[in-house]
Design an enzyme around this catalytic site. Structure first.
Site, PDB file in Angstrom:
ATOM      1  N   LEU A 180      46.243  49.121  53.340  1.00 36.78           N
ATOM      2  CA  LEU A 180      46.378  48.231  54.483  1.00 36.78           C
ATOM      3  C   LEU A 180      47.794  48.405  55.014  1.00 36.78           C
ATOM      4  O   LEU A 180      48.748  48.504  54.231  1.00 36.78           O
ATOM      5  CB  LEU A 180      46.180  46.773  54.064  1.00 36.78           C
ATOM      6  CG  LEU A 180      44.791  46.148  54.155  1.00 36.78           C
ATOM      7  CD1 LEU A 180      44.853  44.707  53.662  1.00 36.78           C
ATOM      8  CD2 LEU A 180      44.263  46.178  55.581  1.00 36.78           C
ATOM      9  N   ASP A 181      47.958  48.430  56.334  1.00 37.68           N
ATOM     10  CA  ASP A 181      49.296  48.531  56.910  1.00 37.68           C
ATOM     11  C   ASP A 181      50.166  47.379  56.418  1.00 37.68           C
ATOM     12  O   ASP A 181      49.664  46.277  56.162  1.00 37.68           O
ATOM     13  CB  ASP A 181      49.218  48.474  58.441  1.00 37.68           C
ATOM     14  CG  ASP A 181      48.507  49.674  59.037  1.00 37.68           C
ATOM     15  OD1 ASP A 181      48.501  50.734  58.389  1.00 37.68           O
ATOM     16  OD2 ASP A 181      47.966  49.542  60.152  1.00 37.68           O
TER      17      ASP A 181
END
Length: 308
Positions: A46-47
């Site tokens: 996930l960013d």
């Protein structure tokens, strides 16, 4: 000097609610330290800006992490129209500002329709995809000119949750490898004004459609209060819910765990999850058209070491 952490064998899946500002790997390492787990892995990054579901696999569960990486996912994304950034999200530097056109919801639906189905999508230059053995983000930080790869991805659905210019909120259901940052960037170009992600939250990952997530703070509090790890970890079989299931008797399960092929015309074809007579997972296998079951991934030590 801080005492060394005594790590232990631990098998299971943690449904972490990742906070914003933390990389997926840093979130994994923080959870691993709290659980004192010897081995851990996440199921796809996930960013740092993003929050929400990050399934973490520990011990023998790491053997199915790659399978979860390829699962369908859903996100809520807040998009700002009119501004592009170098990272395609709010963490980046602004590149260009443009006026936001008068866009109706009907206009949005027409524009979004082009992004549903199997589409060609160019990855962000600030991404973990590797080129020449190096992540693209490392090249981008050095100022190198990058030709980010274009890949086919699948978007199952896009729902408009709200729009008040310049902010647009979408719910996106998509397949593996889809970048929501790229979707926002490309949508902005279709609308003629550019766009970037302001916030992003992952809602679910197959097979965890209604996940009971826990934060790092919640995990720390539970463990400090004396909770055992099995109260916060899901068993490995929770990650196998989407696979056809084969239950073997004790003798056949032992042969399967030794890597031997088995044959039964009643076996379902394709990839299967294999269980012993007590319901414990033995591993994953592949059944061909002739009913031959070949072991692929074997789970070891689950009966000897409990999740504790």
């Amino acid at each position: 000097m801080k005492p060394r952490i005594a790590y232990r064998p631990l098998h299971g899946i943690l449904l972490l609610d990742k906070p914003a500002g933390l990389s997926s790997n840093n979130a994994l390492q923080a959870a691993r330290r709290l659980l004192r787990a010897e081995k851990g892995g996440h199921t796809g990054s996930l960013d740092p800006l993003a929050t929400g579901l990050l399934p973490l696999c520990f011990g023998e569960a790491t053997k199915i992490a790659g399978l979860l990486l390829g699962s369908a996912k859903a996100y809520d994304a807040e998009i700002v129209l009119g501004v592009t950034t170098d990272t395609d999200d709010a963490d980046g530097e602004p590149l260009r500002e443009r006026a936001v056109p008068d866009v109706s919801e009907a206009d949005l639906q027409v524009a979004l329709a082009a992004f549903i189905g199997r589409i060609q999508q160019q990855a962000p230059i600030y991404s973990a995809l590797k080129q020449g053995g190096e992540p693209l983000y490392a090249k981008a930080r050095r100022g190198e000119v990058i030709d980010a790869p274009v890949r086919e991805v699948e978007v199952q659905a896009i729902e408009v949750l709200g729009y008040s210019a310049p902010r647009l909120t979408l719910r996106v259901t998509c397949g593996s490898g889809t970048y929501i940052r790229s979707l926002a960037r490309d949508l902005g170009e279709v609308l003629g004004c550019g766009a970037h992600i302001a916030s992003l939250r992952r809602l679910w990952v197959e097979p965890f459609r209604a996940p009971q997530m826990i934060t790092l703070e919640g995990l720390a509090t539970a463990l400090e209060a004396g909770a055992e790890a099995q109260t916060v970890l899901l068993p490995i079989e929770a990650g196998l819910a989407d696979f056809a299931r084969i239950v073997l008797d004790a003798a056949l399960a032992a042969r399967f765990r030794m890597g031997q092929r088995l044959r039964d015309a009643a076996f379902p074809t394709g990839q299967v999850a294999v269980f012993g007579p007590d319901g414990s997972p033995s591993g994953l296998g592949l059944v061909d058209a002739d009913g031959r079951l070949s072991p692929q991934r074997l789970f070891n030590g689950l009966n000897e070491i409990s999740v504790c």
